[in-house]
Design an enzyme around this catalytic site. Structure first.
Site, short mmCIF file in Angstrom:
data_model
loop_
_atom_site.label_atom_id
_atom_site.label_comp_id
_atom_site.label_asym_id
_atom_site.label_seq_id
_atom_site.Cartn_x
_atom_site.Cartn_y
_atom_site.Cartn_z
N PRO A 241 0.83 -1.21 0.00
CA PRO A 241 0.00 0.00 0.00
C PRO A 241 0.87 1.26 0.00
O PRO A 241 1.84 1.37 0.74
CB PRO A 241 -0.80 -0.14 1.29
CG PRO A 241 -0.87 -1.60 1.54
CD PRO A 241 0.46 -2.13 1.07
N GLU A 242 0.48 2.21 -0.84
CA GLU A 242 1.20 3.46 -0.96
C GLU A 242 0.39 4.58 -0.29
O GLU A 242 -0.59 4.31 0.40
CB GLU A 242 1.49 3.75 -2.44
CG GLU A 242 2.27 2.62 -3.11
CD GLU A 242 2.52 2.84 -4.59
OE1 GLU A 242 2.57 4.01 -5.03
OE2 GLU A 242 2.67 1.83 -5.32
#
Length: 360
Positions: free
Chosen positions: A2-3
């Site tokens: 996840p960014e």
């Protein structure tokens, strides 16, 4: 992993559920989930603390607690957070549970066990999260937030002009910018029409402006769309939809939305990189240098490196006609992408079923 948009979405989903709740206990099922590695000390330290805020720094969640302390939660590749009734059974992948005083629990679920949770205090002078008073900030090595209003084009230019690296590795370097990863680096470079192995030092002022605008635009859109649910990422309120709007990431062989040429894929520093070799093409001099750079970055043999650099420059032959090669690449990419999406959707659905969904 996840960014920024995905972690921001999780923070926003958790905020109304958790702010004001009190942690009355904790259970640790995998000690290495804790950065301290000490479940007993962790459980004693969080008990009785009220949750004051839920935010984000880079790719990590920051849960502010009473007593000038905070939890940092790094989801890594497969970390997921669910808020459920205390009666919900724990599935085998729940690594840590925070027990709340109102009869709910926060389950940290992590299939691959890469996620990490830390508990830190705030320095009374600097206000930064630290391991010890007077020590360095936990986030000392993390760069500025690219979507913050305070982060300007001038700031971006100053940072870029101090770097000599290639654009793709630079954008995913968390000391350069916080929260940008593989997905949104590829997307921003495509929007800015910049090749991923182009040297940062070669950018002209118009290039810098386009890249700055592209980074902020793609991250902002992704936050609005709740991130990209490509792999295991899901948030308490459900999946994101940005994956349906991506222009190049995991679109190998598909026509570029801008020019129609096929999207290509190379590997840079063990990361898949997607781009259009026409819209994002290099100059002749840069293509020559890119061949050497990609051989070094990929660590492949001469033949393998040549094939990747030919793809990067839009050159070379596969023994097929151009149309046949393009169609074969598109077909292979479609099959690979569809398999990946099906498997990821199944994992996310299994996670929700195992936790009983999110009760809020």
């Amino acid at each position: 992993m996840p960014e920024l948009p995905e972690v921001e979405t999780v923070a926003r989903d958790l905020r109304p559920r958790l702010v004001g709740a009190t942690i009355v206990g904790a259970r640790t099922n995998w000690a290495r989930t804790l950065r301290s590695g000490d479940p007993v000390a962790f459980e004693a330290a969080v008990a009785g603390r009220e949750i004051l805020a839920v935010g984000r720094r880079g790719k990590q969640l920051v849960v502010e607690l009473s007593g000038d302390t905070a939890l940092t939660i790094h989801l890594k590749m497969t970390g997921q957070l669910f808020v459920v009734p205390a009666s919900t059974a724990e599935d085998p992948y729940v690594r840590l549970v925070l027990e709340l005083g109102d009869g709910r629990e926060v389950h940290f679920r992590d299939i691959r066990k890469f996620g990490r949770i830390g508990l830190y205090g705030r320095d009374p002078v600097t206000g930064e999260l630290v391991d010890e008073v007077g020590g360095a900030s936990v986030f000392a090595s993390i760069g500025p937030e690219p979507i913050a209003e305070s982060f300007t084009l001038r700031d971006f230019r100053q940072r870029v002009r101090r770097r000599n690296g290639r654009l793709k590795p630079l954008l995913v370097d968390q000391s350069f910018l916080a929260g940008v990863g593989n997905i949104y680096a590829d997307e921003a470079l495509w929007r800015a029409r910049l090749h991923p192995v182009r040297p940062a030092s070669s950018l002209r002022p118009p290039d810098e402006r386009r890249l700055f605008a592209a980074i902020r635009a793609v991250l902002g859109e992704a936050v609005e769309r709740r991130g990209s649910s490509i792999d295991d990422y899901t948030a308490p309120d459900g999946d994101g939809s940005m994956q349906e709007r991506l222009d190049v990431y995991q679109r190998t062989g598909e026509p570029c939305p801008r020019c129609g040429h096929p999207i290509k894929r190379i590997v840079i520093g063990a990361r898949s990189t997607h781009f259009c070799s026409w819209c994002q093409r290099l100059s002749a001099a840069e293509r020559t240098n890119a061949r050497l750079v990609l051989k070094t970055m990929t660590g492949g043999g001469v033949r393998r490196g040549r094939r990747w650099t030919e793809l990067a420059a839009g050159e070379g032959s596969t023994g097929l006609t151009a149309d046949e090669a393009a169609e074969a690449a598109r077909a292979a990419a479609r099959r690979r992408t569809e398999r990946t999406r099906r498997a990821a959707a199944t994992r996310r659905a299994t996670a929700r079923a195992a936790t009983g969904g999110d009760a809020g």
